[in-house]
Motif scaffolding. Sequence first.
Motif, PDB file in Angstrom:
ATOM      1  N   GLU B  94       0.813  -1.387   0.155  1.00 39.21           N
ATOM      2  CA  GLU B  94       0.152  -0.101   0.262  1.00 39.21           C
ATOM      3  C   GLU B  94       0.850   1.223   0.043  1.00 39.21           C
ATOM      4  O   GLU B  94       2.000   1.187   0.462  1.00 39.21           O
ATOM      5  CB  GLU B  94      -0.958   0.002   1.310  1.00 39.21           C
ATOM      6  CG  GLU B  94      -1.908  -1.006   1.253  1.00 39.21           C
ATOM      7  CD  GLU B  94      -1.054  -2.371   2.117  1.00 39.21           C
ATOM      8  OE1 GLU B  94       0.156  -2.553   2.042  1.00 39.21           O
ATOM      9  OE2 GLU B  94      -1.927  -3.462   2.106  1.00 39.21           O
ATOM     10  N   ALA B  96       0.713   5.651   0.916  1.00 41.65           N
ATOM     11  CA  ALA B  96      -0.248   6.787   1.307  1.00 41.65           C
ATOM     12  C   ALA B  96       0.698   8.009   1.762  1.00 41.65           C
ATOM     13  O   ALA B  96       1.606   7.829   1.950  1.00 41.65           O
ATOM     14  CB  ALA B  96      -0.824   6.287   2.532  1.00 41.65           C
ATOM     15  N   TYR B 244      -4.358  10.751   0.798  1.00 39.83           N
ATOM     16  CA  TYR B 244      -4.336   9.914  -0.268  1.00 39.83           C
ATOM     17  C   TYR B 244      -3.913   8.591   0.046  1.00 39.83           C
ATOM     18  O   TYR B 244      -2.809   8.489   0.894  1.00 39.83           O
ATOM     19  CB  TYR B 244      -3.285  10.483  -1.320  1.00 39.83           C
ATOM     20  CG  TYR B 244      -3.046   9.310  -2.601  1.00 39.83           C
ATOM     21  CD1 TYR B 244      -3.909   9.250  -3.570  1.00 39.83           C
ATOM     22  CD2 TYR B 244      -2.069   8.569  -2.421  1.00 39.83           C
ATOM     23  CE1 TYR B 244      -3.798   8.419  -4.742  1.00 39.83           C
ATOM     24  CE2 TYR B 244      -1.920   7.598  -3.434  1.00 39.83           C
ATOM     25  CZ  TYR B 244      -2.663   7.591  -4.586  1.00 39.83           C
ATOM     26  OH  TYR B 244      -2.688   6.752  -5.763  1.00 39.83           O
ATOM     27  N   PHE B 245      -4.610   7.427  -0.508  1.00 40.37           N
ATOM     28  CA  PHE B 245      -4.080   5.965  -0.228  1.00 40.37           C
ATOM     29  C   PHE B 245      -4.643   5.311  -1.254  1.00 40.37           C
ATOM     30  O   PHE B 245      -5.383   5.600  -2.276  1.00 40.37           O
ATOM     31  CB  PHE B 245      -4.141   5.459   1.016  1.00 40.37           C
ATOM     32  CG  PHE B 245      -5.667   5.004   1.357  1.00 40.37           C
ATOM     33  CD1 PHE B 245      -6.879   5.907   1.429  1.00 40.37           C
ATOM     34  CD2 PHE B 245      -6.109   3.732   1.669  1.00 40.37           C
ATOM     35  CE1 PHE B 245      -7.943   5.556   1.767  1.00 40.37           C
ATOM     36  CE2 PHE B 245      -7.601   3.300   2.069  1.00 40.37           C
ATOM     37  CZ  PHE B 245      -8.419   4.570   2.162  1.00 40.37           C
TER      38      PHE B 245
END
Lengths: 458, 458
Positions: B94, B96, B244-245
């Motif tokens: 992920e 971010a 934001y991710f």
Amino acid sequence: MKKISVLFFFASLITIAQTKDEQQIKRIYDAALTQGSAYNWLNHLSNQIGGRLSGSVQAQQAVDYTKAQLDMLGLDRVWLQPFMVPKWVRGTPEFAYIETNPGITTNVPICALGGSVATPLVGLKANVVEVKGLEDLKALGEEKIRGRIVFFNRPMDPTEIDTFESYTGCVDQRYNGAEEAAKYGAVGVVVRSMTLRLDDYPHAGAMSYGDTPLENRIPAAAISTKGAELLSTTLKLNPKIKFYFKQNCRQEEDVESFNVIGEITGTTHPDEIILVGGHLDSWDLGDGSHDDGAGCVQSMEVLHLLKTTGYKPKRTIRAVLFMNEENGLRGGNRYKKIAYEKKENHIFALESDAGGFSPRGFSFESSKANLERAQSWASLFEPYLVHFFKEGYSGADIRPLDNGEMVLAGLRPDSQRYFDHHHAENDTFEHVNKRELELGAAAMTSLVYLFDTYGIVN
Amino acid sequence: MKKISVLFFFASLITIAQTKDEQQIKRIYDAALTQGSAYNWLNHLSNQIGGRLSGSVQAQQAVDYTKAQLDMLGLDRVWLQPFMVPKWVRGTPEFAYIETNPGITTNVPICALGGSVATPLVGLKANVVEVKGLEDLKALGEEKIRGRIVFFNRPMDPTEIDTFESYTGCVDQRYNGAEEAAKYGAVGVVVRSMTLRLDDYPHAGAMSYGDTPLENRIPAAAISTKGAELLSTTLKLNPKIKFYFKQNCRQEEDVESFNVIGEITGTTHPDEIILVGGHLDSWDLGDGSHDDGAGCVQSMEVLHLLKTTGYKPKRTIRAVLFMNEENGLRGGNRYKKIAYEKKENHIFALESDAGGFSPRGFSFESSKANLERAQSWASLFEPYLVHFFKEGYSGADIRPLDNGEMVLAGLRPDSQRYFDHHHAENDTFEHVNKRELELGAAAMTSLVYLFDTYGIVN
């Protein structure tokens, strides 16, 4: 009816006292876990200063830093207690190998033991004789020892639950090995590191030559447990292998150093002193976080937590950061000497010198009556999972104070990991858990609070 | 005289039983600390296999490995119990950041929560609204939430001594946050990691959408505690910043997996089953050493230690390594279903799922009579510094078995360090201490021995 009322009245008083104690202890724990300073202090001691061997620049920096921090706590008195300490210097890193055949060598990790003499400049190479303890030397006799390196390889007993018991059962090899082996003509000693782990860290620690004349002193080193296993196996395959080691440690002139002391003066019994302490010096391989940076910052934290919770002690509460526990105990002895000269009345002394791990309880050196009273407080600690209140060792620095009347105690943290780090390169800050350190400080402060409130039984 | 003799006779019997129990428990501890296999098994599970999320190749490798190891113990029966498990896949790591101004960004560590949907392929960027819990959503209302990312930032309470209490007080944000925030039009949720430390590790863990329709499900991520602090501070300075991710996790088709089971059949009461277990699956970021590789190898070790000490149980002792505790509990439910179908009589079940740390005791779900009996055994554990015998939670995998008559229990290790590692990248083998793991296995085996010897009170 009247009798019942009186009983009820006293029962109520006891309940009120219990509740008051519960509340103050809860305040102490809450403050330790939310407003504590111990972890930040330890971070500085460990990461900005590092290992603090007596007589080193770092030891002096630690004196300056902790005094400055105590000065900022708004205590009634902060001072330094000067005296001379031994200065032993490790010099360049040690080097060792096992030589199975001329030119065929395997390096093994060693470190000089504290107080050892150096090897010759070119190092020392000799055949090896392995023993399991001092008592084996006599059985072997001079014939089998003269000219050799004696390898002390009795491991710590893994079946002891308290690892300090295992340590106590082994450490004579480290402390007295060189002195005893020299009597049989050994040229050096190598001692299995005092740890229950199998790893690559040699563990330092003090050794003594007793009254061995200077010219008969032989160099002493600790070897990592994996190194010890390798050496032992290799010896079994071929008793004629040689061991080589080189160390250029030396004893320098004594230098001045200090105990660092801060106190809150008691409101109603200022002449009754409650001492809480740890030792500021450490070995030089790691940064001395568990041994005994933890005990120092926890002792400072006791004063800080009393302040933070707004508690005004009846008796004088004094935190002492002792210098030179590791290789001389001059701080503990100096403190005692001055306390006796001043006729100071210490009623209780508590040392934390078993690592910054989860606190399990306290061990006491005291009269039976005082032990039983401390045990009667155990239920106050149960919500904090502190259960151990038994007779046992207190602490090296405070024991000289013992006058047969006072109570001495040691914080007993969980001991399982202590000797993984003890005196080794991996006694470092990242192996201290913030909450475990704080819980130890809170337990200490709570016990100090109870001794301040109720005094001791005479 | 006769009365006294009878009393003396029974008193002697009790003393003999006590001594016999003391001796067997001492044998168990000695074997655990000198001939244990738990640490080597865990080394393999952690370092040769690694994280074992349900449905993964590693989970299957763990099934094969542990079954093979149980096969080698010379048990009476070893088998696999098949069923279908969910397979959630994290996908690529992920990413971010916090965007304070267009183009001005600071990266923060996050991970998708287990069961979450992905963000859009290009990621998700939106304004953020910070809350301290589910109850804040209603107060804010749809107007202030629609189109935003909800940031759940209630920290774990540091003043709880048992860190599982702090966890229980926070974990609803992680488990139910996305479901609840979606009802108010949120586009995503970011949840403060469930740990008491301030560091850079995001901590995974299960979340649920409840009955939220597929098209209304919003992505959910955990953010490291330092990331959470930064996001919170940045929001206070400027509520208009964006977060934001990007995550591309997905739910795949269910796959077959297994509970791994081994047992020693009882000599005189083979139909009375004593179960000891942990869960074999783990999250995927670390290697699942504490959660719950430790519990698995300790459960296997119970059988191994009974064998090693030559003890022949009267009742059937069964070790169960449950699959899919983390995101489904299908193993625990499947085991219960089959046990009920077969009308198996479980009298005692013990789970170890709180990490491989120093054992402090056990918590029990049972009748008062059985709890009191267990508490009467506490003195047998005191030499091993195991003090805690209280009512409390047992374990997720064994709770389905509860029939109101049996005794359920959980091993309670020291909890201070557990959430430093829980579900995070640093739940790894080097953070497990060999002796602490072994002492836990010894405590479990000793309790199993006592239940085997004395049964339960009906």
